[in-house]
Design a protein around this motif. Structure first.
Motif, PDB file in Angstrom:
ATOM      1  N   SER A  28      88.167  37.376  39.268  1.00 26.13           N
ATOM      2  CA  SER A  28      88.756  38.531  39.018  1.00 26.13           C
ATOM      3  C   SER A  28      90.049  38.314  38.665  1.00 26.13           C
ATOM      4  N   ILE A  29      90.739  37.177  39.282  1.00 30.77           N
ATOM      5  CA  ILE A  29      92.025  36.953  39.061  1.00 30.77           C
ATOM      6  C   ILE A  29      92.451  36.106  37.731  1.00 30.77           C
ATOM      7  N   TYR A  30      91.832  34.871  37.712  1.00 29.23           N
ATOM      8  CA  TYR A  30      91.789  34.285  36.639  1.00 29.23           C
ATOM      9  C   TYR A  30      91.183  34.565  35.318  1.00 29.23           C
TER      10      TYR A  30
ATOM     11  N   ARG B 222      93.423  25.572  27.951  1.00 26.58           N
ATOM     12  CA  ARG B 222      92.588  24.904  28.832  1.00 26.58           C
ATOM     13  C   ARG B 222      93.102  23.805  29.685  1.00 26.58           C
ATOM     14  N   LEU B 223      93.840  22.979  29.244  1.00 28.50           N
ATOM     15  CA  LEU B 223      94.535  22.051  30.074  1.00 28.50           C
ATOM     16  C   LEU B 223      95.276  22.696  31.132  1.00 28.50           C
ATOM     17  N   SER B 224      95.967  23.815  30.795  1.00 28.52           N
ATOM     18  CA  SER B 224      96.688  24.640  32.108  1.00 28.52           C
ATOM     19  C   SER B 224      95.856  24.968  33.285  1.00 28.52           C
ATOM     20  N   LEU B 225      94.715  25.285  32.814  1.00 27.09           N
ATOM     21  CA  LEU B 225      93.596  25.890  33.739  1.00 27.09           C
ATOM     22  C   LEU B 225      93.218  24.595  34.721  1.00 27.09           C
ATOM     23  N   TYR B 226      92.947  23.498  34.039  1.00 27.34           N
ATOM     24  CA  TYR B 226      92.464  22.315  34.899  1.00 27.34           C
ATOM     25  C   TYR B 226      93.375  21.577  35.451  1.00 27.34           C
ATOM     26  N   ILE B 227      94.712  21.621  35.199  1.00 26.63           N
ATOM     27  CA  ILE B 227      95.750  21.156  35.854  1.00 26.63           C
ATOM     28  C   ILE B 227      96.077  21.758  37.133  1.00 26.63           C
ATOM     29  N   ASN B 228      96.197  23.174  36.881  1.00 21.63           N
ATOM     30  CA  ASN B 228      96.212  24.313  37.867  1.00 21.63           C
ATOM     31  C   ASN B 228      95.267  24.010  39.123  1.00 21.63           C
ATOM     32  N   LEU B 229      94.191  23.523  38.695  1.00 23.36           N
ATOM     33  CA  LEU B 229      93.109  23.312  39.729  1.00 23.36           C
ATOM     34  C   LEU B 229      93.607  22.449  40.692  1.00 23.36           C
TER      35      LEU B 229
ATOM     36  N   VAL C 254      86.674  25.459  41.325  1.00 23.39           N
ATOM     37  CA  VAL C 254      86.256  24.722  40.374  1.00 23.39           C
ATOM     38  C   VAL C 254      85.183  25.567  39.502  1.00 23.39           C
ATOM     39  N   MET C 255      84.506  26.438  39.980  1.00 27.11           N
ATOM     40  CA  MET C 255      83.347  27.173  39.263  1.00 27.11           C
ATOM     41  C   MET C 255      84.494  28.167  38.308  1.00 27.11           C
ATOM     42  N   THR C 256      85.397  28.824  39.224  1.00 24.16           N
ATOM     43  CA  THR C 256      86.413  29.927  38.525  1.00 24.16           C
ATOM     44  C   THR C 256      86.884  29.104  37.165  1.00 24.16           C
ATOM     45  N   MET C 257      87.361  27.940  37.354  1.00 20.56           N
ATOM     46  CA  MET C 257      88.374  27.420  36.014  1.00 20.56           C
ATOM     47  C   MET C 257      87.261  27.060  34.889  1.00 20.56           C
ATOM     48  N   VAL C 258      86.003  26.722  35.389  1.00 18.97           N
ATOM     49  CA  VAL C 258      84.940  26.313  34.450  1.00 18.97           C
ATOM     50  C   VAL C 258      84.678  27.785  33.628  1.00 18.97           C
ATOM     51  N   VAL C 259      84.292  28.804  34.255  1.00 17.13           N
ATOM     52  CA  VAL C 259      83.898  29.785  33.689  1.00 17.13           C
ATOM     53  C   VAL C 259      85.042  30.487  32.906  1.00 17.13           C
ATOM     54  N   THR C 260      86.241  30.709  33.303  1.00 15.44           N
ATOM     55  CA  THR C 260      87.588  31.076  32.582  1.00 15.44           C
ATOM     56  C   THR C 260      87.690  30.416  31.444  1.00 15.44           C
ATOM     57  N   SER C 261      87.607  28.980  31.509  1.00 10.81           N
ATOM     58  CA  SER C 261      88.026  28.424  30.176  1.00 10.81           C
ATOM     59  C   SER C 261      86.903  28.259  29.218  1.00 10.81           C
TER      60      SER C 261
END
Length: 587
Positions: free
Chosen positions: A256-258, A278-285, A94-101
């Motif tokens: 480091s990956i996303y 952005r959607l792709s990152l959150y669906i990927n979650l 969760v933290m990874t996707m928020v920071v990445t997006s």
């Protein structure tokens, strides 16, 4: 199943057919996109899918890319040996996707780059870009070799499936569809392979639930065996897995990956709009959570089935990574095709990761090492990208041969992906030479009291040697400092998940100090290279609320934000690349 005979079967024709079908479908996707996009005119079409991809396939591809066979084989074994607290990775995701997006995606997307290392030149210098590119190429080829070889070895020793036949067939198929179809083929094969991975996991989970008499007995066995060790909030950084090491260390590893890894960034910036990205990152979650849940529950099922008779301590398997294939042959061996489905799931993990790596390697080589120094037409660059895909595919298969000299799948793969290279490698190598003491890694107890062996049960591949580190370990301190350097009991014992934060903090600190002393802080940075308030979702939410309030008071300026309402398209997207028959760009 308390009195286990621990007899594993062997692969049947049906199993080979299932495995072959998975390879054939993957290859067919490559052929389809090679035909459908035969009019590709540029390297951008080949490497970035023409930047016209949508959120759903990209999200599934993001999930599949770093959910390799290492995940399918190692995570359940991790739960079996150390407990289910790796479930806390769910929070790290969760933290990874928020920071990445919110931080990485807006900057990369606005710059419309193909290689993430282009940013290093724009922000710093060409030398920095080249260093980043070379390190990425070396690390990715090494990692890919492990990803191909490790599952092949574990599956070969348990199922009897030919080792190099499997390595070469998967490597060749992977290289084929990467070379033929480019990013579109990689993304759509990832979607198919993710489905195969979930199907393989579910077949094992459902069968283990049936064998053990339901979900509740599995949870009960796991609880009694100390596997449900979620409430471990010890802040000691030397402890292998606690809430803090997994959530904080895990977030850095996945960032480091996303956030910056070429294979992942290349996917989400190939989306047709930033909203799709952005959607792709959150669906990927959701995909990451599904795989994590499956792997944790499969590990609990593994423990429940073998709680009284551990195949590893009994010498029936020679490494923890063989436990899952062993379980599959034990409980699914009577169902032709299902062991093949699980093996196909493990190899799907490999294929999705390797194909992403090959495509990413071709992209950085074209963008960072060829384009800046030559004046080649886009059509020729497209052919060069295809040739590079082929070369890197062959290199990765070659690396699989060298990977036979390496061990420790999970930690080796994770620490191989982190930044801050020098310090991370120093700690990592130190930890391999001087492994952390058992009271820091805390393997949970395993037993062979319930085993029921007969002389006919032995398998021809089995090593008679017991595991190098006994699985039944008392909690009393057993480490000795004899002959160890002073650093061995603290610095080298650091949880492997903290290698990434340590490397990152040191890299940033050294960079800031050097900038401070060389006057780098006084340099003016272009605003497009930094995160702006307009890039964040929070800003748009604030503007939306403000507009609602203004509308109610009748003070709305209708001329503002007109451009935004027409829909945002990818800044690198060019309508010249479209067929002349299409008259407009759809967003």
């Amino acid at each position: 199943m308390s009195g286990h005979s621990l007899v594993a079967g062997s692969f049947l024709v049906a199993d080979y057919v299932v495995f072959a079908v998975m390879l054939l479908v993957s290859a067919a996707v490559g052929v389809y996109y090679a035909w459908a996009d035969r009019s590709q005119r540029s390297s951008g079409d080949f490497l970035m899918g023409g930047r016209r991809l949508t959120a759903l396939p990209v999200s599934l591809s993001l999930t599949a890319s770093f959910m390799s066979a290492i995940t399918v084989l190692s995570n359940p074994a991790e739960v079996y040996r150390y407990g289910a607290n790796i479930g806390f990775y769910g929070l790290a995701y969760v933290m990874t996707m928020v920071v990445t997006s919110e931080i990485f995606l807006p900057v990369f997307y606005r710059l419309a780059i193909t290689s993430t290392y282009e940013y290093l030149e724009l922000r710093f210098s060409r030398a920095t870009r080249l260093l980043g590119t070379v390190l990425f190429i070396v690390q990715t080829i090494l990692y890919t070799g492990i990803v191909i070889y490790a599952p092949a070895l574990a599956l070969n020793q348990v199922t009897g499936m030919d080792l190099w036949g499997a390595v070469i067939s998967t490597g060749v198929v992977c290289t084929f569809y990467c070379t033929m179809g480019g990013l579109k083929a990689v993304v759509w094969t990832d979607v198919f392979q993710l489905g195969v991975m979930l199907a393989g996991f579910l077949s094992v989970i459902i069968r283990s639930v049936v064998v053990q008499g339901g979900v509740l007995p599995i949870i009960s066995d796991s609880k009694q065996g100390g596997r449900l060790n979620f409430w471990d909030f010890d802040t000691n950084p030397l402890r292998r897995h606690t809430f803090w090491t997994i959530t904080i260390g895990g977030t850095f590893v996945w960032l480091s990956i996303y956030g910056i890894n070429q294979a992942q960034v290349q996917r989400y910036i190939s989306c047709k709009s930033i909203t799709h990205a952005r959607l792709s990152l959150y669906i990927n979650l959701l995909g990451l959570w599904s795989i994590l849940l499956c792997s944790v529950f499969a590990g609990m099922g593994l423990f429940s089935v073998y709680k009284n008779c551990d195949p590893w301590t009994a010498g029936r398997v020679t490494a923890p990574d063989q436990l899952m294939p062993y379980l599959v042959m034990d409980i699914l061996g009577d169902y032709p095709g299902l062991p093949g489905l699980f093996v196909a799931a493990a190899y799907s993990g490999s294929l999705s990761t390797v194909s992403s790596s090959i495509n990413a390697l071709a992209a950085v080589t074209v963008e960072d090492l060829i384009k800046p120094y030559t004046n080649i037409s886009e059509k020729h660059l497209s052919w060069i990208a295809k040739g590079l895909s082929l070369i890197y595919g062959v290199l990765c298969i070659g690396m699989a041969g060298l990977a036979s000299l390496l061990g420790g799948i999970l930690q080796g793969a994770l620490s191989g992906l982190v930044s801050g290279l020098v310090v991370a490698l120093w700690v990592g190598i130190g930890a391999q030479i001087y492994p952390p003491s058992p009271e820091m890694s805390r393997p949970l107890s395993l037993t062979i009291e319930g085993c029921n062996f007969t002389t006919t049960d032995s398998l021809n591949w089995t090593s008679t040697a017991l595991p190098t580190q006994s699985a039944s370990i008392s909690t009393a301190p057993v480490h000795s400092t004899d002959g160890k350097p002073l650093l061995a009991d603290n610095w080298y014992s650091l949880s492997y998940l903290y290698f990434s934060p340590v490397g990152t903090i040191i890299a940033i600190s050294v960079g800031l100090l050097v900038s401070l002393f060389t006057g780098g802080w006084k340099l003016k940075v272009e605003s497009k290279l930094t995160l702006m308030k307009e890039d964040t979702t929070l800003y748009h939410l604030f503007q939306f609320c403000k507009d609602r309030v203004m509308r109610r008071t009748g003070k709305l300026d209708l001329t503002r934000d007109r451009g935004e309402r027409t829909g945002s398209t990818n800044p690198a997207f060019c309508d010249v690349e479209l067929d002349s028959t299409k008259s407009s760009i759809t967003s």
